[in-house]
Write a protein that holds these residues in place. Structure first.
Motif, PDB file in Angstrom:
ATOM      1  N   THR A 182      44.150 -23.469 -25.968  1.00 47.27           N
ATOM      2  CA  THR A 182      43.596 -22.876 -27.182  1.00 47.27           C
ATOM      3  C   THR A 182      43.270 -23.966 -28.190  1.00 47.27           C
ATOM      4  OG1 THR A 182      44.908 -20.870 -26.856  1.00 47.27           O
ATOM      5  CG2 THR A 182      44.011 -21.236 -29.046  1.00 47.27           C
ATOM      6  N   GLN A 183      42.089 -23.864 -28.782  1.00 41.99           N
ATOM      7  CA  GLN A 183      41.736 -24.691 -29.941  1.00 41.99           C
ATOM      8  C   GLN A 183      42.047 -23.889 -31.193  1.00 41.99           C
ATOM      9  OE1 GLN A 183      37.876 -25.459 -27.935  1.00 41.99           O
ATOM     10  NE2 GLN A 183      37.893 -27.339 -29.158  1.00 41.99           N
ATOM     11  N   ARG A 184      43.028 -24.337 -31.958  1.00 37.48           N
ATOM     12  CA  ARG A 184      43.474 -23.644 -33.161  1.00 37.48           C
ATOM     13  C   ARG A 184      42.919 -24.366 -34.378  1.00 37.48           C
ATOM     14  NH1 ARG A 184      47.880 -23.359 -29.542  1.00 37.48           N
ATOM     15  NH2 ARG A 184      48.501 -21.186 -29.113  1.00 37.48           N
ATOM     16  N   ILE A 199      39.330 -20.706 -30.304  1.00 41.74           N
ATOM     17  CA  ILE A 199      38.598 -20.728 -29.040  1.00 41.74           C
ATOM     18  C   ILE A 199      39.610 -20.875 -27.920  1.00 41.74           C
ATOM     19  CG2 ILE A 199      36.936 -21.964 -27.602  1.00 41.74           C
ATOM     20  CD1 ILE A 199      35.450 -22.780 -30.106  1.00 41.74           C
ATOM     21  N   VAL A 200      39.554 -19.950 -26.972  1.00 42.86           N
ATOM     22  CA  VAL A 200      40.448 -19.966 -25.819  1.00 42.86           C
ATOM     23  C   VAL A 200      39.644 -20.413 -24.603  1.00 42.86           C
ATOM     24  CG1 VAL A 200      42.006 -18.594 -24.379  1.00 42.86           C
ATOM     25  CG2 VAL A 200      41.824 -18.117 -26.829  1.00 42.86           C
ATOM     26  N   THR A 201      40.212 -21.345 -23.829  1.00 46.03           N
ATOM     27  CA  THR A 201      39.521 -21.924 -22.677  1.00 46.03           C
ATOM     28  C   THR A 201      40.371 -21.783 -21.424  1.00 46.03           C
ATOM     29  OG1 THR A 201      38.354 -23.549 -24.055  1.00 46.03           O
ATOM     30  CG2 THR A 201      38.554 -24.050 -21.702  1.00 46.03           C
ATOM     31  N   PHE A 202      39.738 -21.331 -20.335  1.00 48.20           N
ATOM     32  CA  PHE A 202      40.362 -21.286 -19.019  1.00 48.20           C
ATOM     33  C   PHE A 202      39.549 -22.152 -18.065  1.00 48.20           C
ATOM     34  CE2 PHE A 202      41.695 -17.376 -21.027  1.00 48.20           C
ATOM     35  CZ  PHE A 202      43.027 -17.243 -20.656  1.00 48.20           C
ATOM     36  N   TYR A 264      36.159 -18.155 -24.810  1.00 43.57           N
ATOM     37  CA  TYR A 264      35.778 -17.110 -25.756  1.00 43.57           C
ATOM     38  C   TYR A 264      36.286 -17.419 -27.151  1.00 43.57           C
ATOM     39  CZ  TYR A 264      40.407 -15.150 -24.332  1.00 43.57           C
ATOM     40  OH  TYR A 264      41.730 -14.958 -24.011  1.00 43.57           O
ATOM     41  N   LEU A 265      35.553 -16.883 -28.125  1.00 49.28           N
ATOM     42  CA  LEU A 265      35.916 -16.945 -29.530  1.00 49.28           C
ATOM     43  C   LEU A 265      36.810 -15.740 -29.809  1.00 49.28           C
ATOM     44  CD1 LEU A 265      35.171 -18.629 -32.139  1.00 49.28           C
ATOM     45  CD2 LEU A 265      33.458 -16.855 -32.589  1.00 49.28           C
ATOM     46  N   LEU A 266      38.019 -16.002 -30.296  1.00 46.02           N
ATOM     47  CA  LEU A 266      39.039 -14.960 -30.418  1.00 46.02           C
ATOM     48  C   LEU A 266      39.422 -14.736 -31.874  1.00 46.02           C
ATOM     49  CD1 LEU A 266      41.343 -13.148 -29.169  1.00 46.02           C
ATOM     50  CD2 LEU A 266      42.770 -15.204 -29.278  1.00 46.02           C
ATOM     51  N   TYR A 267      39.325 -13.484 -32.325  1.00 45.23           N
ATOM     52  CA  TYR A 267      39.832 -13.073 -33.639  1.00 45.23           C
ATOM     53  C   TYR A 267      41.158 -12.351 -33.455  1.00 45.23           C
ATOM     54  CZ  TYR A 267      40.831  -9.859 -37.431  1.00 45.23           C
ATOM     55  OH  TYR A 267      41.481  -9.140 -38.406  1.00 45.23           O
ATOM     56  N   LYS A 268      42.087 -12.592 -34.392  1.00 46.44           N
ATOM     57  CA  LYS A 268      43.301 -11.787 -34.458  1.00 46.44           C
ATOM     58  C   LYS A 268      43.838 -11.786 -35.885  1.00 46.44           C
ATOM     59  CE  LYS A 268      46.189 -15.570 -32.639  1.00 46.44           C
ATOM     60  NZ  LYS A 268      47.153 -15.923 -31.557  1.00 46.44           N
TER      61      LYS A 268
END
Length: 278
Positions: A182-184, A199-202, A264-268
């Motif tokens: 994860t890029q925080r 941004i979460v990367t697999f 993906y670009l992740l919102y929480k």
């Protein structure tokens, strides 16, 4: 160099099957999938005080849908933009550029200019004047995530910042060998922030090996690659350009399908008491 999928509008030909690209759309009480094929000319919208600009609304606060945020894909033509982009003084924003270039000025038209390019990330706190203009010769496209900021007595509002994803390292999740990271863009311990957009990367074959089930609402826009995603009790194929909304406590997991990375670009929503009254 990262590549991001960008919608181009248009309409499918009359010969296209109805159950083609947009036929993967799903809307349930627990989650929604908005496939990239639905981002056509007839689903685009406009905003007051924005010139030569159109957008696709991926999520908005709505009964039975997103509760804490809205998310747009915004397309700004050459010379377009806005001197009055935000009409809600309580709204905080994250902008993430996926195509073209633009110039962001924080603190209004007299503020310092921040050139934006694909991978640029900007956080704009509530009540901060800002402007955005496309001075280039090509269309600029960015994601705009908005949330009503929840102030807390004795906690300062965070300051604005602009950064590029190349300057934010991917932090591997424990015990994954770097297959999931994860890029925080915000320190998770900084409680001034009540939302995170990461941004979460697999890597190919990487996985979330258990069904995450938690209080945080999610918006996920696939920037690159493809995967099979667990949403509630359903395994759904997703690819770059697709958007997913996950209600709080919706179980989720995934397998990255390759051959390239899945990102993906992740919102929480984070760091606040759940509201007990409406």
């Amino acid at each position: 160099m990262s590549q991001y999928w960008v919608p181009r509008g248009g309409l499918p030909p009359q010969t296209e099957l109805t159950t083609g690209q947009s036929g993967r759309a799903v809307f349930t009480e627990a989650y929604a999938v908005i496939p990239r094929g639905t981002l056509s000319d007839i689903t685009a919208s406009r905003l007051p005080h924005w010139d030569d600009t159109r957008l696709w609304v991926l999520a908005r606060p709505l009964s039975g849908f997103a509760e804490t945020f809205s998310q747009y894909v915004v397309e700004v033509g050459p010379g377009g933009g806005s001197e009055r982009p935000e009409g809600d003084p309580d709204a905080e924003s994250v902008l993430f550029v996926v195509d073209g270039s633009a110039e962001l000025r924080l603190d209004g038209a007299g503020g310092a200019a921040h050139p934006l390019r694909p991978g640029s990330y900007a956080f704009v706190p509530p009540g901060t004047p800002w402007t955005l203009r496309n001075a280039g010769a090509a269309t600029a496209t960015f994601h705009w995530i908005r949330k009503a900021y929840e102030p807390v007595d004795g906690v300062e509002v965070p300051e604005p910042f602009v950064v590029h994803e190349d300057d934010v390292s991917i932090e591997p999740m424990p015990d994954t060998g770097g297959a999931w990271g994860t890029q925080r863009f915000v320190d998770p311990l900084d409680v001034r922030h009540d939302m995170h957009v990461n941004i979460v990367t697999f890597e190919p074959g990487g996985a979330i090996p258990f069904p995450e089930t938690h209080v945080m609402e999610h918006g996920l826009y696939v920037l690159e690659g493809k995967a099979v995603y667990l949403l509630n009790q359903d395994w759904v194929e997703v690819q770059e350009g697709d958007f997913m909304w996950l209600r709080a406590f919706c179980p989720q997991a995934c397998y990255a399908g390759g051959p390239g990375r899945f990102r993906y670009l992740l919102y929480k929503d984070v760091n606040r008491h759940p509201r007990l009254r409406t």
